[in-house]
Structures are given as structure tokens and as C-alpha cells.
Design an enzyme around this catalytic site. Sequence first.
Site, PDB file in Angstrom:
ATOM      1  N   SER A 124       0.820  -1.216   0.000  1.00 17.13           N
ATOM      2  CA  SER A 124       0.000   0.000   0.000  1.00 17.13           C
ATOM      3  C   SER A 124       0.849   1.259   0.000  1.00 17.13           C
ATOM      4  O   SER A 124       0.311   2.358  -0.062  1.00 17.13           O
ATOM      5  CB  SER A 124      -0.932   0.011   1.216  1.00 17.13           C
ATOM      6  N   HIS A 147      -1.201  -2.308  -6.596  1.00 14.98           N
ATOM      7  CA  HIS A 147      -1.880  -1.993  -5.344  1.00 14.98           C
ATOM      8  C   HIS A 147      -3.397  -2.077  -5.513  1.00 14.98           C
ATOM      9  O   HIS A 147      -4.027  -1.193  -6.089  1.00 14.98           O
ATOM     10  CB  HIS A 147      -1.482  -0.597  -4.857  1.00 14.98           C
ATOM     11  N   GLU A 159      -3.603   0.481  -8.556  1.00 11.81           N
ATOM     12  CA  GLU A 159      -2.461   1.327  -8.909  1.00 11.81           C
ATOM     13  C   GLU A 159      -1.312   0.433  -9.373  1.00 11.81           C
ATOM     14  O   GLU A 159      -0.985  -0.553  -8.710  1.00 11.81           O
ATOM     15  CB  GLU A 159      -2.012   2.151  -7.701  1.00 11.81           C
ATOM     16  N   ASN A 198      -3.738   6.598  -1.537  1.00  6.69           N
ATOM     17  CA  ASN A 198      -3.512   6.633  -0.088  1.00  6.69           C
ATOM     18  C   ASN A 198      -2.755   7.885   0.329  1.00  6.69           C
ATOM     19  O   ASN A 198      -2.964   8.396   1.435  1.00  6.69           O
ATOM     20  CB  ASN A 198      -2.760   5.388   0.366  1.00  6.69           C
TER      21      ASN A 198
END
Length: 800
Positions: A124, A147, A159, A198
Site C-alpha cells: 500500500s 496496489h 495502482e 492513499n
Amino acid sequence: MSRFNVRKVAVLGAGVMGAQIAAHLVNVNVPVVLFDLPNSKEGPKSAIALKAIENLKKLKPAPLGTPELAARIQPANYEEHLDLLKDCDLVIEAIAERMDWKLDLYTRVAPFIAPHAIVASNTSGLSISKLGAVLPEDIKPRFCGIHFFNPPRYMALVELIATPATQPLVLDQLEAFVTTTLGKGVVRAKDTPNFIANRVGIAGMLATIHEASQFGLSVDVVDDLTGKKLGRASSGTFRTADVVGLDTMAHVIKTLQDNLGPEQANDPFYPSYGTPPVLAALIEKGALGQKVGAGFYKKEGKAILRLDPATASYVPAGKTADPLVERILKKPAAERLKLLRESSNPQAQFVWAILRDAFHYVAVHLADIADSAREVDFAMRWGFGMKQGPFELWQDAGWLQVAEWVKADIDAGKALCAAPLPAWVFEGPVAEAGGVHTPAGSWSAAQSTFVPRSNLPVYARQHFPESVLGSGAVDPLKSGTELFKNDEVRVWTLDGEVVIASITAKLHLISPTVTEGLLKALDIAEAGYQGLVIWSPDDVFSAGANLEALMPVFMKHGGKGIAPEEKKLQDMMLRMRYAAVPTVAAVRGIALGGGCELAVHCAQRVVAMESYVGLVEVGVGLLPGGGGLTYIARRAAERAPAGADLLPFLKDGFQAAAMATVGTSALESRKLGYVLDSDIVVPHKDELLFVAISQAKALAAAGWRAPAKALFPVAGRNAKATIQASLVGMRDGGFISKHDFHIASLIADVVTGGDLDAGTLVTEDYLLALERKHFCSLLDHPKTQERIMGMLQTGKPVRN
């Protein structure tokens, strides 16, 4: 670009993410080997993976399309089964977010990886380049980051992150696989801490917690303000943190703290990355969110409690946004932001503050984290459930005006940091274009130019891909060549070979006007085209029949007045089934009631994976009257061997209709019989139209002939009596109401053929007449009228 053929995938790590990635792979028919550590206790060596696979069947929301798919995941361990890696074309590592553990695992598995396989880490936020450094030189060009967002089945975002050594072709091949086979929206991120979604999302959550404290707002009010009212996921901020896990959130925050300080990237927002005291306190006492039953919220019995940070105790939740602010949030973007900024209401000031913080953050960091503003907006839409990304909202509200407001707040010391907005915000191409998104492309701060969308071959399969505001994307319902149009149906063609019928009514409800439009579409298609596709560009195929449209006729003539309209609907369904050209239902989102009936009467269905299909008429006190029950009876006869008892083949279809069971995926709908084994399930919703048109052409090229009308046997009165006996037990046991019993008995009458001997041959018209008769009789029933009025007034079913 050569096609990357993924015959089998290895997932390393059977934790929450690894197991659910494996589940999504088998949902789309990709075999998986799920690895974890060898079991050191009694029992099988692969007990950890076995337990994770078994647990997939219990999770909600369900990671598996159907529980039976768990059997397609092969459990394995690193001690006995590393040789299995040699048969895998893709290896996804998904163990805990520890750099040292990941590097150790890579060293262990590297000798067993096939020479052509792509290797990817589902991290992540750890550095992909540092992870790849330990790999052998021949694997480094095939290594990247991948991801997934949690839960992988439902979250659209993936991602992809390259290292300096990653071959461009490898990333292109993986993007094509993730898009078409897994049905995901791919964003390419730079190898920076926490990547795009994130990075921006967690910074935004930290800013929200900070601003909520500044303005003295409780967690439930903040969640109401930052949920659907703001065009974001309904869980808002604090409930989202509980769902993700407060320990997971703290880990992502720590990645920011460890990698963006003065000694590393010197991020001007670094001071705002501190772990909020309220979050640290919850983690210290083990209140990690939903998975342990307590976090920012706690459930006691049926009561939902919220944390009161001042006392560190839980108090009743349920406070909502101020009505004034709620009204402001319904205004157009420019007016909305102006009113929020100028209001003295603390809630309005809070909302402006978090939006300002978001605009400030993405502008300052765009050059570092993404190739263009488009990647940022898609990442936030697909990964955090926003209707508009931050750049889109900014542009929608007036680029330069909002920029001046943000600058004024920075200068006044109200922002999270003193870093100025980049010069490109105020001058040059962006300022001249009125924003970062244009028909030519989206702004790349790193390249100082507008960058067009990817032109990979996989995107040619998306006739109308999801787009960002300002990109000049065409409206599907204004595209192509229009062939016919009425108030509720547009008939058109993209290629001059296949006709497309798009229902434009609200929720695509089927009214007499829609019936007329679909019949016209059939006439046009049969007159000179290869086929007909029924498709609409949103997440509704059709929510059913439009009962409100029939209300004036019903009020004047009662149930018998509806019979002619019902006959027209049934006749249209038969026209679909027996058309001279192939008819293809491109089902996306919900296909309920009449929508389900329309789909099953087409020659073929092409169904988006996350679609909801079912006959739900019982909810409004009716039975399926557009041929749905006739379909169930006919399918039972087609599936049963000649002369066999039809009841076992009828039972599931009857139960699904009588209980209004809805398939919550294309795979579940296949089990219910609404999607056939010969139908196509499409993982990516934006590829649905392409596949449907291709199927119509393929059927035509194969020499399409409509099925011959034929007699078929029915189960008869004895089967009806058997069903009736079970219904009596359910009624007398209090499991169904008397009216439910009455409706189910009428459904049984239709699907078994009524008062006939078992095996009696009937026509579809015979069963359709039974459907019509019982449908109209129910319309005259007071209990059904209560249900219909309740649904029309509240949108919720009435169980009387």
C-alpha cells in the site's frame, strides 16, 4: 502489443488482502495458488491457506461471486509447494507491510519463478524500487507494484507502479490484464510513499480529523458532512477509518512520517502527518475499528455509539448536518464553495477548510506523485468513492476564483502549511484553459503540458470510458447515428451494422412508451441490420415495470383495464425472443422485475460482473407478468430429460420468484437461471457495449435463426399440490404472510401449468395468459394496492 496470457496466478500471503485477491481472480475464472507459511502445529502443512480459503465463504461483503468458487483456489505453503510457481504467469506478493519480510520472501521464491512471469507486490505504500532491488537481474525487468484497494472484488482502483528497471511492455501487459480480465480501473502511480490514492486520501483524513477538532464537531456529524452529502462514500471519514482498520490507517500514516520528513523529501505538509492523539489512544487500548467491534464507533445490541474524545467514552450516535449546510451542499459547485467559505456556520467553515486543504495538497504534490491530474482524480474516485476528484471539483467551481480563495487562506495562516500554490495554477496553459482537464489531455506538472489518455489497445474495447470533467468526453446518448427516438427510448447505431436501443426513462422503467420504442428498434434492426443490443450507459439496465404510468388506466378500469397493456408487454418479450436478428441484453447494474424479464427473453445476455438480477414483483404484491414465470416453466422443461419429473427442475426457479431472490453478481444470477452458461460475463462495465455488439455480430455471422416455437411439458397439478403443501407450512409457521402465501400460490399455478396433468404440452401463450390473469387479479387485491402505494410513496417494500 502481444497479449499476456495469464493461465494461473500465485498469490503469496493468505492474509486479508491476499485471500481476497485470490477470490477475485477465481471470480473471473483465473486459477490461483494461494501460498502462506507452513503450519507448525498439528494438521496439514497448508492449514493457514486452507483456513483463509474457508473464511472467504463467510465474509461480508462476499469476496466470492458464489461460495463454491473457493474450491478453485489451491492452498499451498512455502516449504512444500514452491515448484508450483513454475506454472504461474503472474505472481502477486501480498504479505504484511514489512520491508524485511518481503525481501526475505523474494529471495526465497526467486529461483522458482518462471522465466516469463510478471512479479508484483501488492504494497500500500512501500518503495517498489527498494523491494525490487533484492531480485535477480533477470526478474527485475518483470517486477512492479500492483496496489489493490480493499475489498478487491468491489473497489475499482488498482495502482500500477514501475521501478526504473521495469520493462514498459510488462506494465502495458499487466494493465491490459487488470483492466479486461479483472475489470479494474488502472492508474499508474509514481514510486512515492503511499502512491496516489492513499497519499492524498490519508492526508485528507488527517486534515479532516484536525479540522473537526478545530471546529468542535463530533465524529457522526463529520461523517454525515463528508459522506454522500459531499459526493463521497457514504461511510464518511471516521466510519471509513473503522472499516479499513485503525491499525492499518496508522501504518499508512507511519509510511508518510518515515519517508517525507526534512531528512528525506522535506514535504511542506509533514507537520500535518502526526498521528492524531485520538487515533493513538484508540489503538493503544485495542479499539482497532470494525474488525474488533469498537473504534470511532461501537455497536451495543442494536444501538450505534460514537466516541466522545473529550471523555474517551462512547455516547449515542446519530447527530447529522445542520439543515442550512445541507442546503448549501446541494448547490452548484461555484455557488456551493462561495457560500461555504463566506458562511459563519462552523460546519460550513469546516467543509470549506477540508476542501481547501485538499486543493492545496494536490496542487503542491501533483508533480511528485502522478503523471497528470487525471490520475489523481481517478484514484480518488475509484479508491475513495468520490463522485468528483479534487481537481475536478476545483475546476467545476471556477479554477482561478477558487485558486485565489485558497491563496488568501494560505496567506492568512488558515491552511495546513505555508507552501504557496505552484505558479502553473495562476498562469500559463492551466489558467488559460480554466483548469487541469481539457479535451487535449490533463495537466502534467512534471512535464508542463497536457497529457492525453492512454492509447493502449485494451482501451479500444471501451466505447465510452469513464471520463473526468472538462475532458470533452462525448455523451453516449448523443453519439452515433440516431435511427428513432421517443420520450423514453433512443434507437441508434455506432457502426451502421448493429442497432442499439437505450432506455432513457427514470430507472429505465418499462412503460407503454418504452414497449413501443423497443418494438420500433426491433423493426429497424430486422429491416437491415445484423442485430439489436439493449444497453444504457449507467448502472441500471431496468428496475422493472412503470406501475405509475399505468395508474390512470387502473383507476378508471381496474385490473381488467391493465390486461391489454400487459398483453402488449408480453408480446414485446416474445418479439425479442423470436426476432429475425439476434437480440443481446447488455446488463449492467440492476435488472429487476420487468428488466429481468426483458433480459431473459433476448437471444443472449452480456452481463457486467457486479449486476443484480431477479424477479422482485412479490415486493409490490404482484407476480412476474412480463413472461418471467413462463420463462421459468419453459427452462425447466428444456433442462429436464424427456419424460422426467419436472418438479426438481422447477423448484429453484419457483423459489427465486416467490421469495424475490436477487442474484448479487452475474455468477449468482447464473445459479438462479437468469444468466445462462452460454451467456458472457464481462468484468469491466465499460467494455460491456463492445462485447455485446461483438456478440450480436458473431451470432449473425454464425447464421442466426430464432428458436422455433414449440410445445413443452409442464409439471402439472400434482407438482402444484406439492409446492402448495410446503407453502402452507411456511404460512402456518409464521415465515410468510397470508398475502405472500396467496401470491406464491398463484406463482405455483403458473409455473406448473395450472390444473393440468403432468407432462401436458402447452404453448408459451397458454402460460402467458395465466400470468396475465393472476397479475390483473392481484392488482384488484387491497393488500397488493397497499404494497404498491407504499413503494410509490416511500420506495420501500411493505410486508403486509
